[in-house]
Scaffold this active site. Structure first.
Site, PDB file in Angstrom:
ATOM      1  N   ASN A  32      10.556 -19.890  14.199  1.00  0.00           N
ATOM      2  CA  ASN A  32      10.709 -19.684  12.750  1.00  0.00           C
ATOM      3  C   ASN A  32      10.808 -21.013  12.014  1.00  0.00           C
ATOM      4  OD1 ASN A  32      10.901 -17.790  10.599  1.00  0.00           O
ATOM      5  ND2 ASN A  32      13.047 -18.334  10.334  1.00  0.00           N
TER       6      ASN A  32
ATOM      7  N   LYS B 232      15.250  -6.392   3.381  1.00  0.00           N
ATOM      8  CA  LYS B 232      15.678  -5.415   4.396  1.00  0.00           C
ATOM      9  C   LYS B 232      17.129  -5.634   4.851  1.00  0.00           C
ATOM     10  CE  LYS B 232      11.115  -4.340   5.988  1.00  0.00           C
ATOM     11  NZ  LYS B 232      10.074  -4.338   6.969  1.00  0.00           N
TER      12      LYS B 232
ATOM     13  N   THR C  25      12.770 -21.681   9.427  1.00  0.00           N
ATOM     14  CA  THR C  25      14.194 -22.007   9.344  1.00  0.00           C
ATOM     15  C   THR C  25      14.781 -21.752  10.737  1.00  0.00           C
ATOM     16  OG1 THR C  25      14.116 -21.172   7.097  1.00  0.00           O
ATOM     17  CG2 THR C  25      16.304 -21.563   8.001  1.00  0.00           C
TER      18      THR C  25
ATOM     19  N   GLY D 234       8.523 -15.776  13.053  1.00  0.00           N
ATOM     20  CA  GLY D 234       9.265 -15.221  11.920  1.00  0.00           C
ATOM     21  C   GLY D 234      10.601 -14.679  12.395  1.00  0.00           C
ATOM     22  N   ALA D 235      11.567 -14.667  11.492  1.00  0.00           N
ATOM     23  CA  ALA D 235      12.906 -14.188  11.869  1.00  0.00           C
ATOM     24  C   ALA D 235      13.519 -13.375  10.743  1.00  0.00           C
ATOM     25  CB  ALA D 235      13.793 -15.386  12.220  1.00  0.00           C
ATOM     26  N   GLY D 236      12.677 -12.734   9.932  1.00  0.00           N
ATOM     27  CA  GLY D 236      13.173 -11.919   8.820  1.00  0.00           C
ATOM     28  C   GLY D 236      13.372 -10.473   9.241  1.00  0.00           C
ATOM     29  N   GLY D 237      13.309  -9.582   8.262  1.00  0.00           N
ATOM     30  CA  GLY D 237      13.597  -8.167   8.502  1.00  0.00           C
ATOM     31  C   GLY D 237      12.674  -7.525   9.512  1.00  0.00           C
TER      32      GLY D 237
ATOM     33  N   LEU E 287       0.838  -1.209   0.000  1.00  0.00           N
ATOM     34  CA  LEU E 287       0.000   0.000   0.000  1.00  0.00           C
ATOM     35  C   LEU E 287       0.872   1.257   0.000  1.00  0.00           C
ATOM     36  CD1 LEU E 287      -2.734  -1.080   2.573  1.00  0.00           C
ATOM     37  CD2 LEU E 287      -2.826  -1.153   0.096  1.00  0.00           C
TER      38      LEU E 287
ATOM     39  N   THR F 251      11.197  -3.691   1.626  1.00  0.00           N
ATOM     40  CA  THR F 251      10.482  -4.679   2.429  1.00  0.00           C
ATOM     41  C   THR F 251      10.788  -6.075   1.906  1.00  0.00           C
ATOM     42  OG1 THR F 251       8.363  -5.206   3.446  1.00  0.00           O
ATOM     43  CG2 THR F 251       8.259  -4.389   1.189  1.00  0.00           C
TER      44      THR F 251
END
Ligand code: NAP
Length: 521
Positions: free
Chosen positions: A400, A308, A402, A377-380, A253, A304
């Site tokens: 997570n 990141k 992974t 989750g363990a991303g950005g 968005l 995003t």
């Protein structure tokens, strides 16, 4: 001047007439009659349609007539003799432009017939086109030169499929290096930005459809999207560029929010969706290509999923400035390019998420101390939220898919970690989804198994499209307090807009732009 042309792609003259009316009403500056879509095609049929456009006093719209060869994307296969007859008839009926394939123009008989018709027409012009639906042209500059050598008065049209956003750069370079009338852009989702930038770089025409059903090429935007979302009418050579780098990017968005605010504040800036597929190498290549071309005037990026961390590494390797918070988080969601080409990296997710959590729970920052939190989750985005909650002294466990990534994040911030198989034993007071599960279009997916939630929990889903995810719906049914990703999204966009422009974003306007997108067609 760049004309905004709308293709008329109807199977019969009545429907073509309806499309012409709709296109003109929507703001078409030129029409492209795709005669190859007409069933039982005849020269009369095309002449009558052209005459109808020319005789309509309310629609003095210039018209291109083409009857595309099936091998170059035509809809119905018609013999070349008839296709040339149609173009000759269109010129006689007053069409301003006829578009013929360069490849077929090299045939002496076709060339002679078209040249003769053009010499008899008072205003008719020839567009010589080349389309590659598979990928890039071998050498787009050579092709441009060859077309002009064969017919110096023709308008060259070169359109290729971009299989990656990086494939757009050669087309943009050609527009930048050449002047005069030429039509250049890329097809496909990855080529979408080139259709918008065609105006900034002075392509003679760019195309948009009346609606998704009448689109004639992959990646074609609708006229409403181009005008309302991408500020088509205000784009000029000086327009500064911003964009969100993501994969996928269609759900974002950010273009709606930033473009609405640029428009409201009368800023000559445009915010684009930048689909950058691939890992660090692809991210780096895109960034280097965009920065190298100073004439594109990129001034900032939102970053995003999944880039990141790539963004932070890129700025570090380029010797740019990294704010200490982004360095500590290990991820950047905002990049600024200064006028002298220097890069700066920031993270606005941290504060955006903490503010959404405290406001949603009706508590102050210090109340987060000791709160047990499950971060999935363990991303950005997880990195920013874990950093924020660690600073607030919450007790965090990271889950997570992974597990190694969960472990790395947990080690960086001294938290616990586990695989997703431990989610059924969840007993935290705050549950935060930092995965992309449940995001549009996969809105029926859940990041944790049924039965894990209890009513004393608060559930925060960072996914913001849809505003109410399946996870939030289920959490409400159980009796949990819920926090929407939209609250965080608006918070981080406010901070990002300030970094982009130095100006404050109007929260109500941002909220309004988002609501229009989420409830729109
Ligand atoms: P990212 O760095 O790519 O991380 C994605 C995370 O999702 C990883 O932990 C990944 O697990 C996990 N994941 C993805 N697909 C999965 C699946 N099918 N099953 C299990 N786990 C899966 O992305 P990001 O930048 O952190 O963004 C994540 C989400 O946050 C996005 O959906 C985005 O919409 C949302 N977000 C919201 C805001 C906001 O302002 N509200 C801001 C930014 C992002 P692996 O490590 O195993 O791959």
């Amino acid at each position: 001047m760049t004309y905004l042309a709308v293709p008329i792609s109807a199977p019969n003259p009545d429907q073509a007439a309806d499309q012409i009316t709709a296109a003109v009403a929507a703001g078409a500056e030129m029409l492209e009659l795709r005669a190859d879509y007409l069933e039982s095609l005849s020269v009369d049929m095309v002449e009558n349609l052209v005459a109808r456009v020319k005789n309509e006093p309310r629609h003095p719209t210039p018209i291109i007539v083409t009857c595309r060869d099936k091998r170059q994307g035509g809809a119905i296969s018609y013999p070349v003799q008839l296709r040339v007859d149609v173009l000759i008839g269109a010129l006689k009926a007053g069409a301003e432009f006829v578009d013929f394939e360069y490849e077929n123009f090299l045939n002496t008989r076709n060339q002679e017939r078209i040249r003769r018709a053009l010499s008899l027409s008072s205003k008719g012009r020839l567009i010589l086109s080349a389309h590659n639906f598979q990928g890039k042209f071998e050498n787009i500059s050579n092709l441009h030169r060859r077309i002009l050598t064969v017919c110096p008065s023709a308008i060259p049209k070169l359109v290729h499929t971009a299989n990656h956003i990086d494939d757009c750069f050669e087309a943009l370079d050609l527009l930048q290096r050449t002047s005069g009338e030429r039509i250049v852009f890329c097809m496909g989702q990855a080529g979408l930005v080139s259709r918008i930038l065609a105006k900034k770089l002075g392509s003679f025409v760019t195309f948009a459809s009346i609606d998704e059903q009448t689109a004639t090429a992959p990646g074609q935007l609708t006229i409403r999207q181009l005008k309302d979302l991408y500020r088509y009418d205000s784009i000029d050579p000086e327009t500064q560029l911003f964009g969100v780098i993501a994969d996928p990017v269609g759900h974002s968005l950010s273009p709606a929010i930033h473009n609405a605010c640029f428009a409201k504040m009368n800023m000559n800036r445009l915010y684009l969706p930048l689909l950058v597929q691939g890992g660090q190498d692809k991210f780096d290549f895109f960034m280097r290509s965009a920065l190298l071309r100073k004439w594109l005037q990129f001034r900032g990026f939102s970053v995003t999923i999944p880039h990141k961390e790539n963004a932070l590494r890129f700025v570090r390797q380029s010797g740019g400035f990294i704010e200490p918070l982004a360095e500590k988080i290990g991820a950047a969601n905002t990049l600024i390019i200064t006028t002298d080409g220097r890069l700066k990296a920031y993270n606005t997710d941290y504060a955006g998420a903490l503010d959404a959590i405290t406001a949603g729970m009706g508590i102050a920052g210090p109340d987060l101390s000791g709160l047990s939190v499950a971060v999935i989750g363990a991303g950005g985005v997880a990195r920013a939220i874990v950093a924020g909650l660690t600073d607030a002294r919450a007790k965090i466990k990271i889950y997570n898919r992974t597990v190694k990534k969960a472990q790395r994040l947990a080690e960086d911030f001294a938290c616990e970690f586990a695989g997703l198989d431990e989610l059924p034993r969840l007993d935290s007071k705050l549950v935060v989804n930092c995965t992309s599960i449940g995001m549009h279009p996969n809105i029926d997916e859940l990041p944790l198994p049924d039965g894990c939630l209890t009513k004393d929990m608060t559930v925060f889903d960072t996914v913001y499209n849809p505003a109410e995810t399946l996870l939030l719906k289920q959490a409400k049914q159980v009796g949990c307090r819920t926090i929407s990703g939209l609250d965080m999204f608006i918070n981080q966009a406010l901070a990002q807009f300030k970094l982009f422009t130095g100006a404050a974003l109007n929260r109500d306007l941002a909220q309004h732009a988002i609501s229009a997108c989420l409830t729109g067609p």
